[in-house]
Design a protein around this motif. Structure first.
Motif, short mmCIF file in Angstrom:
data_model
loop_
_atom_site.label_atom_id
_atom_site.label_comp_id
_atom_site.label_asym_id
_atom_site.label_seq_id
_atom_site.Cartn_x
_atom_site.Cartn_y
_atom_site.Cartn_z
N GLN A 215 -2.62 74.86 -16.55
CA GLN A 215 -1.46 75.67 -16.15
C GLN A 215 -1.72 77.16 -16.32
O GLN A 215 -1.28 77.97 -15.49
N LYS A 216 -2.43 77.54 -17.37
CA LYS A 216 -2.62 78.96 -17.68
C LYS A 216 -3.70 79.62 -16.81
O LYS A 216 -3.81 80.84 -16.80
N ASP A 217 -4.48 78.82 -16.11
CA ASP A 217 -5.48 79.31 -15.16
C ASP A 217 -6.34 80.45 -15.74
O ASP A 217 -6.49 81.51 -15.13
N TYR A 218 -6.92 80.19 -16.89
CA TYR A 218 -7.79 81.20 -17.49
C TYR A 218 -9.07 81.43 -16.68
O TYR A 218 -9.73 82.46 -16.84
N SER A 219 -9.40 80.50 -15.82
CA SER A 219 -10.59 80.70 -14.98
C SER A 219 -10.43 81.95 -14.12
O SER A 219 -11.37 82.74 -13.98
N THR A 220 -9.25 82.13 -13.54
CA THR A 220 -9.00 83.33 -12.73
C THR A 220 -9.07 84.58 -13.58
O THR A 220 -9.62 85.61 -13.16
N LEU A 221 -8.55 84.52 -14.80
CA LEU A 221 -8.59 85.68 -15.68
C LEU A 221 -10.03 86.01 -16.07
O LEU A 221 -10.42 87.20 -16.12
N ILE A 222 -10.83 85.01 -16.35
CA ILE A 222 -12.23 85.24 -16.72
C ILE A 222 -12.98 85.92 -15.57
O ILE A 222 -13.75 86.88 -15.78
N PHE A 283 -1.07 93.40 -21.82
CA PHE A 283 -0.90 91.95 -21.88
C PHE A 283 -1.10 91.37 -20.49
O PHE A 283 -0.61 91.93 -19.49
N VAL A 284 -1.80 90.22 -20.42
CA VAL A 284 -2.07 89.59 -19.13
C VAL A 284 -1.65 88.12 -19.17
O VAL A 284 -2.01 87.39 -20.10
N LEU A 285 -0.88 87.71 -18.16
CA LEU A 285 -0.57 86.30 -17.96
C LEU A 285 -1.14 85.88 -16.61
O LEU A 285 -0.82 86.48 -15.59
N SER A 286 -2.02 84.88 -16.62
CA SER A 286 -2.72 84.48 -15.40
C SER A 286 -2.27 83.11 -14.89
O SER A 286 -2.95 82.49 -14.09
N SER A 287 -1.11 82.64 -15.33
CA SER A 287 -0.68 81.26 -15.10
C SER A 287 -0.57 80.89 -13.62
O SER A 287 -0.22 81.71 -12.77
N THR A 309 0.66 87.06 -13.04
CA THR A 309 0.69 86.46 -11.72
C THR A 309 2.15 86.25 -11.31
O THR A 309 3.02 86.07 -12.16
N ASN A 310 2.38 86.26 -10.02
CA ASN A 310 3.73 86.04 -9.50
C ASN A 310 3.93 84.54 -9.27
O ASN A 310 4.16 84.08 -8.16
#
Length: 382
Positions: A215-222, A283-287, A309-310
């Motif tokens: 759900q948090k999609d940390y792959s996109t953040l990385i 602060f970053v939310l990449s969900s 992310t929206n």
């Protein structure tokens, strides 16, 4: 007044934190007896809840469906004024308990995650069961509480009874008291100039808060961090549990692939998350999806610039469509990297403005909305 909060377990999930916050605040301001009814007492937050003076009752259920009769017996015994439950499976079981209990009680069920997105990894048969719960079993509820308006719309598509649904946002557990050093509106130009120092050799410090789960999609953040690193020294703390070993191994492999082992730190769960908010620049939310996005409001309460992310649902509502923080499309690492840098260089609003916005989600305000709802269903049921 007596309230039973029904939840499958007392862990560190969002719904658990909401119920604890609301219970704590209500008990400060009203003569209320509060009971937490759980499947078993194995949750990590059980000791904490008991330390607050609340009773925790185990239904001794190996799975939630087995809790229907025990909860009905508890309702008959305790004769509460209202039962409030969370999560789809638990909500459905709770409503069936209401039907068979020998004591009439109003039940408020609550949804905390975007339904379709949260269900996407379930089997087709499980999806059908969950849709049946929301579309039909929820008709037994006195009210269906959603934590964002987007989620409320999603519930209404299945339930088709908009008079039963409402939105109450989640409360923030911090109050901005750690931000006394932040500048006021008149110092905005000076604050921006200080932040622009990231153009030098100083490290841009980022923080993301949430479990390492799909759900948090940390792959996109990385991937976004790998782009930023080409332009700017950067460090990211990811604060959240790593119990989903499959997802954790996936993102760790991605970190290694991009050579970011010294750039990205997996902190794990922390009961002092405020220290990470205080140290960060952005602060970053990449969900990929949310139900609300508690951590956005938490970060705002520290005056921390926000990038998110929206996603469905919550962030755009909290940030008022980008007024209080920048929004990127879900899964777009290039866009996410771009707005992280832009927000660090030129924050949309001051820290004091963010703190002021966070107070719209204070425990006092949200608990008072719960109290109004509770009184409404009690009055209607009598």
């Amino acid at each position: 007044m007596k309230i039973i909060f029904r939840i499958s377990k007392l862990g560190f999930g969002g719904a658990e934190q909401v119920f604890i916050s609301v219970a704590r605040e209500l008990s400060k301001t009203h003569p209320i007896t509060i009971i937490f009814a759980v499947d078993s007492e194995q949750g990590d937050n059980v000791t904490h809840v008991k330390s607050l003076g609340f009773e925790v009752v185990s239904l001794n259920a190996s799975r939630t469906l087995n809790s229907i009769v025990p909860l009905a017996k508890l309702i008959t015994k305790e004769k509460p004024d209202v039962v409030i439950s969370a999560y789809t499976d638990t909500n459905a079981a709770c409503l069936l308990s209401k039907v068979i209990a020998r004591y009439k009680v109003p039940v408020i069920v609550s949804e905390h995650a975007a339904l379709n997105e949260h269900w996407q990894f379930k089997s087709n048969s499980k999806k059908k069961v969950l849709r049946f719960y929301v579309g039909w079993v929820y008709k037994l509820a006195d009210k269906v509480l959603c934590v964002s308006k987007g989620l409320e719309q999603q519930v209404n598509l299945l339930l088709k009874q908009p008079s039963k649904t409402l939105t109450i946002y989640n409360p923030v557990r911090f109050n901005g008291s750690f931000n006394k050093g932040l500048k006021n509106e008149n110092d905005e130009k000076n604050e921006t100039q200080v932040i622009k120092n990231i153009e030098s050799a100083r490290v841009l410090r980022l923080v993301a808060v949430g479990r390492v789960v799909p759900q948090k999609d940390y792959s996109t953040l990385i991937k976004a961090i790998s782009i930023i690193k080409q332009q700017q020294n950067v460090h990211l703390n990811i604060v959240g549990g790593t119990t989903d070993k499959k997802e954790f191994n996936k993102v760790k492999s991605l970190v290694a692939e991009y050579g970011l082992e010294k750039t990205i730190e997996f902190v794990g769960y922390s009961d002092a998350v405020e220290t990470y908010y205080k140290k960060a620049d952005v602060f970053v939310l990449s969900s990929a999806w949310e139900g609300f996005g508690n951590v956005i409001v938490e970060a705002m309460s520290f005056g921390l610039p926000i990038v998110s992310t929206n996603c469905n649902y919550g962030p755009a509502e909290i940030l008022i469509d980008g007024k209080y923080g920048r929004l990127a499309e879900v899964g777009d690492s290039e866009s996410l990297a771009k707005i992280i840098i832009k927000e660090a260089l030129d924050p949309l609003v001051t820290g004091e403005t963010l703190i002021k916005r966070s107070k719209d989600f204070s425990e006092e305000i949200i608990a008072s909305q719960y109290y109004e709802l509770i009184n409404e269903v009690i009055k209607h049921d009598s």
